[in-house]
Design a protein around this motif. Structure first.
Motif, PDB file in Angstrom:
ATOM      1  N   GLY A 162      10.147   2.320  -5.497  1.00 13.93           N
ATOM      2  CA  GLY A 162       9.986   2.522  -6.928  1.00 13.93           C
ATOM      3  C   GLY A 162      10.842   1.613  -7.798  1.00 13.93           C
ATOM      4  O   GLY A 162      10.704   1.635  -9.026  1.00 13.93           O
ATOM      5  N   GLN A 163      11.730   0.818  -7.183  1.00 17.85           N
ATOM      6  CA  GLN A 163      12.542  -0.113  -7.965  1.00 17.85           C
ATOM      7  C   GLN A 163      11.663  -1.178  -8.611  1.00 17.85           C
ATOM      8  O   GLN A 163      10.640  -1.579  -8.038  1.00 17.85           O
ATOM      9  CB  GLN A 163      13.593  -0.772  -7.074  1.00 17.85           C
ATOM     10  N   PRO A 164      12.023  -1.681  -9.806  1.00 19.93           N
ATOM     11  CA  PRO A 164      11.132  -2.597 -10.547  1.00 19.93           C
ATOM     12  C   PRO A 164      10.633  -3.792  -9.735  1.00 19.93           C
ATOM     13  O   PRO A 164       9.432  -4.067  -9.711  1.00 19.93           O
ATOM     14  CB  PRO A 164      12.008  -3.043 -11.731  1.00 19.93           C
ATOM     15  N   GLY A 201       7.327   5.492  -0.901  1.00 22.78           N
ATOM     16  CA  GLY A 201       8.734   5.866  -0.940  1.00 22.78           C
ATOM     17  C   GLY A 201       9.148   6.795   0.191  1.00 22.78           C
ATOM     18  O   GLY A 201      10.343   6.942   0.472  1.00 22.78           O
ATOM     19  N   GLU A 202       8.190   7.428   0.858  1.00 19.33           N
ATOM     20  CA  GLU A 202       8.486   8.248   2.030  1.00 19.33           C
ATOM     21  C   GLU A 202       9.083   7.402   3.149  1.00 19.33           C
ATOM     22  O   GLU A 202       9.899   7.871   3.937  1.00 19.33           O
ATOM     23  CB  GLU A 202       7.203   8.935   2.519  1.00 19.33           C
ATOM     24  N   PHE A 203       8.677   6.129   3.221  1.00 15.70           N
ATOM     25  CA  PHE A 203       9.142   5.227   4.280  1.00 15.70           C
ATOM     26  C   PHE A 203      10.115   4.169   3.761  1.00 15.70           C
ATOM     27  O   PHE A 203      10.915   3.640   4.520  1.00 15.70           O
ATOM     28  CB  PHE A 203       7.933   4.521   4.925  1.00 15.70           C
ATOM     29  N   ALA A 239      10.557  -4.246  -6.466  1.00 19.05           N
ATOM     30  CA  ALA A 239       9.732  -3.808  -5.338  1.00 19.05           C
ATOM     31  C   ALA A 239       8.358  -3.349  -5.830  1.00 19.05           C
ATOM     32  O   ALA A 239       7.330  -3.628  -5.194  1.00 19.05           O
ATOM     33  CB  ALA A 239      10.424  -2.675  -4.588  1.00 19.05           C
ATOM     34  N   LYS A 240       8.330  -2.654  -6.961  1.00 20.22           N
ATOM     35  CA  LYS A 240       7.065  -2.166  -7.508  1.00 20.22           C
ATOM     36  C   LYS A 240       6.137  -3.328  -7.849  1.00 20.22           C
ATOM     37  O   LYS A 240       4.931  -3.278  -7.565  1.00 20.22           O
ATOM     38  CB  LYS A 240       7.331  -1.311  -8.747  1.00 20.22           C
ATOM     39  N   VAL A 241       6.688  -4.373  -8.459  1.00 26.57           N
ATOM     40  CA  VAL A 241       5.883  -5.565  -8.788  1.00 26.57           C
ATOM     41  C   VAL A 241       5.280  -6.162  -7.522  1.00 26.57           C
ATOM     42  O   VAL A 241       4.088  -6.477  -7.460  1.00 26.57           O
ATOM     43  CB  VAL A 241       6.731  -6.615  -9.527  1.00 26.57           C
ATOM     44  N   ALA A 242       6.108  -6.309  -6.491  1.00 25.90           N
ATOM     45  CA  ALA A 242       5.639  -6.915  -5.239  1.00 25.90           C
ATOM     46  C   ALA A 242       4.561  -6.054  -4.578  1.00 25.90           C
ATOM     47  O   ALA A 242       3.528  -6.568  -4.119  1.00 25.90           O
ATOM     48  CB  ALA A 242       6.822  -7.112  -4.295  1.00 25.90           C
ATOM     49  N   ILE A 243       4.790  -4.737  -4.537  1.00 25.11           N
ATOM     50  CA  ILE A 243       3.832  -3.827  -3.886  1.00 25.11           C
ATOM     51  C   ILE A 243       2.493  -3.850  -4.604  1.00 25.11           C
ATOM     52  O   ILE A 243       1.430  -3.985  -3.981  1.00 25.11           O
ATOM     53  CB  ILE A 243       4.396  -2.393  -3.835  1.00 25.11           C
ATOM     54  N   LEU A 244       2.516  -3.715  -5.936  1.00 24.19           N
ATOM     55  CA  LEU A 244       1.274  -3.690  -6.700  1.00 24.19           C
ATOM     56  C   LEU A 244       0.529  -5.012  -6.615  1.00 24.19           C
ATOM     57  O   LEU A 244      -0.710  -5.044  -6.544  1.00 24.19           O
ATOM     58  CB  LEU A 244       1.562  -3.339  -8.163  1.00 24.19           C
ATOM     59  N   THR A 245       1.274  -6.110  -6.625  1.00 20.64           N
ATOM     60  CA  THR A 245       0.637  -7.429  -6.526  1.00 20.64           C
ATOM     61  C   THR A 245      -0.075  -7.593  -5.194  1.00 20.64           C
ATOM     62  O   THR A 245      -1.226  -8.048  -5.136  1.00 20.64           O
ATOM     63  CB  THR A 245       1.684  -8.543  -6.710  1.00 20.64           C
ATOM     64  N   LEU A 246       0.595  -7.205  -4.109  1.00 20.46           N
ATOM     65  CA  LEU A 246      -0.031  -7.305  -2.790  1.00 20.46           C
ATOM     66  C   LEU A 246      -1.201  -6.336  -2.652  1.00 20.46           C
ATOM     67  O   LEU A 246      -2.278  -6.692  -2.165  1.00 20.46           O
ATOM     68  CB  LEU A 246       1.008  -7.032  -1.691  1.00 20.46           C
ATOM     69  N   LEU A 247      -0.989  -5.089  -3.087  1.00 24.16           N
ATOM     70  CA  LEU A 247      -2.002  -4.046  -2.947  1.00 24.16           C
ATOM     71  C   LEU A 247      -3.296  -4.445  -3.654  1.00 24.16           C
ATOM     72  O   LEU A 247      -4.386  -4.451  -3.048  1.00 24.16           O
ATOM     73  CB  LEU A 247      -1.471  -2.735  -3.528  1.00 24.16           C
ATOM     74  N   ILE A 248      -3.205  -4.777  -4.928  1.00 19.58           N
ATOM     75  CA  ILE A 248      -4.389  -5.079  -5.721  1.00 19.58           C
ATOM     76  C   ILE A 248      -4.905  -6.483  -5.432  1.00 19.58           C
ATOM     77  O   ILE A 248      -6.117  -6.721  -5.357  1.00 19.58           O
ATOM     78  CB  ILE A 248      -4.080  -4.893  -7.218  1.00 19.58           C
ATOM     79  N   GLY A 249      -3.984  -7.421  -5.221  1.00 17.21           N
ATOM     80  CA  GLY A 249      -4.376  -8.804  -4.969  1.00 17.21           C
ATOM     81  C   GLY A 249      -5.182  -8.962  -3.696  1.00 17.21           C
ATOM     82  O   GLY A 249      -6.209  -9.653  -3.669  1.00 17.21           O
ATOM     83  N   ILE A 250      -4.736  -8.319  -2.610  1.00 20.55           N
ATOM     84  CA  ILE A 250      -5.452  -8.433  -1.331  1.00 20.55           C
ATOM     85  C   ILE A 250      -6.864  -7.862  -1.456  1.00 20.55           C
ATOM     86  O   ILE A 250      -7.836  -8.453  -0.982  1.00 20.55           O
ATOM     87  CB  ILE A 250      -4.665  -7.724  -0.207  1.00 20.55           C
ATOM     88  N   LEU A 251      -6.989  -6.706  -2.112  1.00 23.87           N
ATOM     89  CA  LEU A 251      -8.308  -6.096  -2.274  1.00 23.87           C
ATOM     90  C   LEU A 251      -9.221  -6.963  -3.134  1.00 23.87           C
ATOM     91  O   LEU A 251     -10.419  -7.089  -2.855  1.00 23.87           O
ATOM     92  CB  LEU A 251      -8.170  -4.705  -2.900  1.00 23.87           C
ATOM     93  N   ALA A 252      -8.662  -7.563  -4.177  1.00 28.60           N
ATOM     94  CA  ALA A 252      -9.468  -8.448  -5.020  1.00 28.60           C
ATOM     95  C   ALA A 252      -9.952  -9.662  -4.237  1.00 28.60           C
ATOM     96  O   ALA A 252     -11.110 -10.083  -4.355  1.00 28.60           O
ATOM     97  CB  ALA A 252      -8.654  -8.891  -6.241  1.00 28.60           C
ATOM     98  N   ILE A 253      -9.078 -10.225  -3.401  1.00 26.63           N
ATOM     99  CA  ILE A 253      -9.456 -11.392  -2.598  1.00 26.63           C
ATOM    100  C   ILE A 253     -10.550 -11.034  -1.591  1.00 26.63           C
ATOM    101  O   ILE A 253     -11.522 -11.780  -1.398  1.00 26.63           O
ATOM    102  CB  ILE A 253      -8.214 -11.967  -1.884  1.00 26.63           C
TER     103      ILE A 253
END
Length: 407
Positions: free
Chosen positions: A91-93, A84-86, A95-109
């Motif tokens: 924090g919007q719903p 949110g600094e950038f 955007a949060k879904v998209a961020i968490l999906t990319l963040l965790i999904g990429i690491l899992a892959i």
């Protein structure tokens, strides 16, 4: 966390950091003696099983896994906050879904395709964690000394329930040391080295946490309502470029933490499943990449759900509550293992039984402060572990966890 603590206790939060360090020191003293009896991989799971049998061993195994889930979820929440600094809309719903999906999904892959790739990603982000903290401490300390504001003004009169809640949250901050004991089977001399390592880490963390809390409470005009306290301190002391630098450091640090956990934790459940103490599905290996793909998938999905539907403070409290349960069991294991004498202790803590009783009382008192909704989630985790035990006890009891399987 410094902001939440400031909102609860004001400048007294600096002393809360030290009180929590003392409480954790009592618990660590018990861990030191108990761990000095074992050189195998397993940590709290191994200690509980040796002292109290397979039932509590499996309960601890599930809670250790749950701690990793909730800790990662809390850090994923923190990633969204510092992003949110950038990007103010992070924090919007949607955007949060998209961020968490990319963040965790990429690491899992990344970890799905092999341990080597996961290790490289994890190692590449390590330095950012301490660099960000030291920047805030040094710059903030110089600022406070220069402004003659060494003692922060009293900003909050703590409510009666604020102290125990703050200590529970600090257990989350100090917790995690048991991860080093889980992998003891891969260390050169864990029975000798663990006690020194644990207390060196505790003292280092206590100093860093206390200095960070002092800087945050002393510099921010309203520290209890800051979403990104470290970045806000840097913005006042250094300027917008400093805030951006600290925020980037925080993002790298969190990403590295998540990467390391998605690498290591699925391999713990893989090892437990191979030994018969977890559902056998967790032991499935990908035929080509030889990675525990089912364990990785389940871990990533549950972290994603906890982060999506929870908050940083909520997931941190869940993590601390789970830890307190098995921290108390390990403290209780000290006198039990002394009586059993099944394996000799390399270290005998003077007054060990007193430390054990005090450790159990500390854990029980803090567990009583967990909010009702968090208590229900913890009870659900214990219930799942109970069902797992009812199924696992029909099988032949396994031997000790084999070293090296978790990562």
């Amino acid at each position: 966390l410094p902001s939440i603590l400031s909102g609860l206790l004001g400048r007294a939060s600096i002393f809360a950091v030290m009180v929590a360090a003392f409480a954790m020191g009592v618990i660590m003293a018990c861990f030191c003696e108990v761990s000095s009896r074992f050189a195998q991989t397993g940590g709290p799971y191994l200690y509980a099983q040796a002292a109290f049998g397979r039932f509590l061993g499996i309960q601890v195994a599930w809670l250790v896994w749950f701690v990793r889930l909730t800790s990662c979820a809390a850090n994923a929440n923190l990633f969204v906050i510092y992003l949110g600094e950038f990007w103010p809309h992070a924090g919007q719903p949607a955007a949060k879904v998209a961020i968490l999906t990319l963040l965790i999904g990429i690491l899992a892959i990344i970890n799905f395709f092999g341990v080597r790739a996961g290790t490289r990603v994890s190692n590449s982000f390590t330095v950012a964690k301490l660099a960000s903290l030291l920047l805030v401490i040094v710059a903030g300390g110089i600022y406070l000394v220069g402004m003659h504001r060494m003692i922060p003004a009293a900003s909050v009169i703590p409510a009666p329930h604020a102290w125990p809640r703050a200590i529970v949250l600090l257990i989350f901050a100090y917790g995690g040391f048991e991860a080093a004991l889980i992998s003891a089977g891969e260390a050169k001399d864990p029975r000798r080295d663990a006690p020194f390592g644990l207390f060196a880490a505790l003292i280092t963390c206590a100093i860093i946490y206390a200095l960070i809390q002092w800087v945050v409470v002393g510099i921010l005009p309203d520290p209890g309502h800051s979403d990104r306290p470290l970045a806000d301190v840097a913005r006042i002391v250094i300027g917008h470029s400093g805030a951006a630098l600290v925020a980037v450091g925080a993002l790298f640090s969190i990403y590295g933490y998540l990467s390391g956990n998605i690498l290591a934790t699925p391999r713990i459940t893989f090892a437990l499943a191979e030994s018969g103490d977890f559902p056998s599905a967790f032991a499935r290996l990908h035929p080509r990449f030889r990675t525990p793909y089912f364990s990785i998938l389940v871990f990533a999905v549950v972290v994603w759900l906890l982060a999506l539907f929870g908050s940083f403070a909520g997931n941190a409290t869940l993590s601390a509550g789970s830890r307190l349960f098995y921290y108390g069991l390990v403290c209780a294991a000290l006198p039990v293992l002394r009586k059993k004498q099944s394996s000799p202790a390399l270290l005998h803590v003077p007054g060990g039984v007193v430390f054990a009783v005090l450790g159990v009382l500390i854990c029980a008192a803090l567990l009583a402060q967990i909010e009702y909704d968090k208590s229900l989630i913890l009870l659900a985790a214990v219930a799942v572990a109970l069902v797992n035990w009812l199924i696992a006890r029909k099988r032949k009891a396994p031997g000790q966890m084999r070293p090296g399987l978790h990562g």
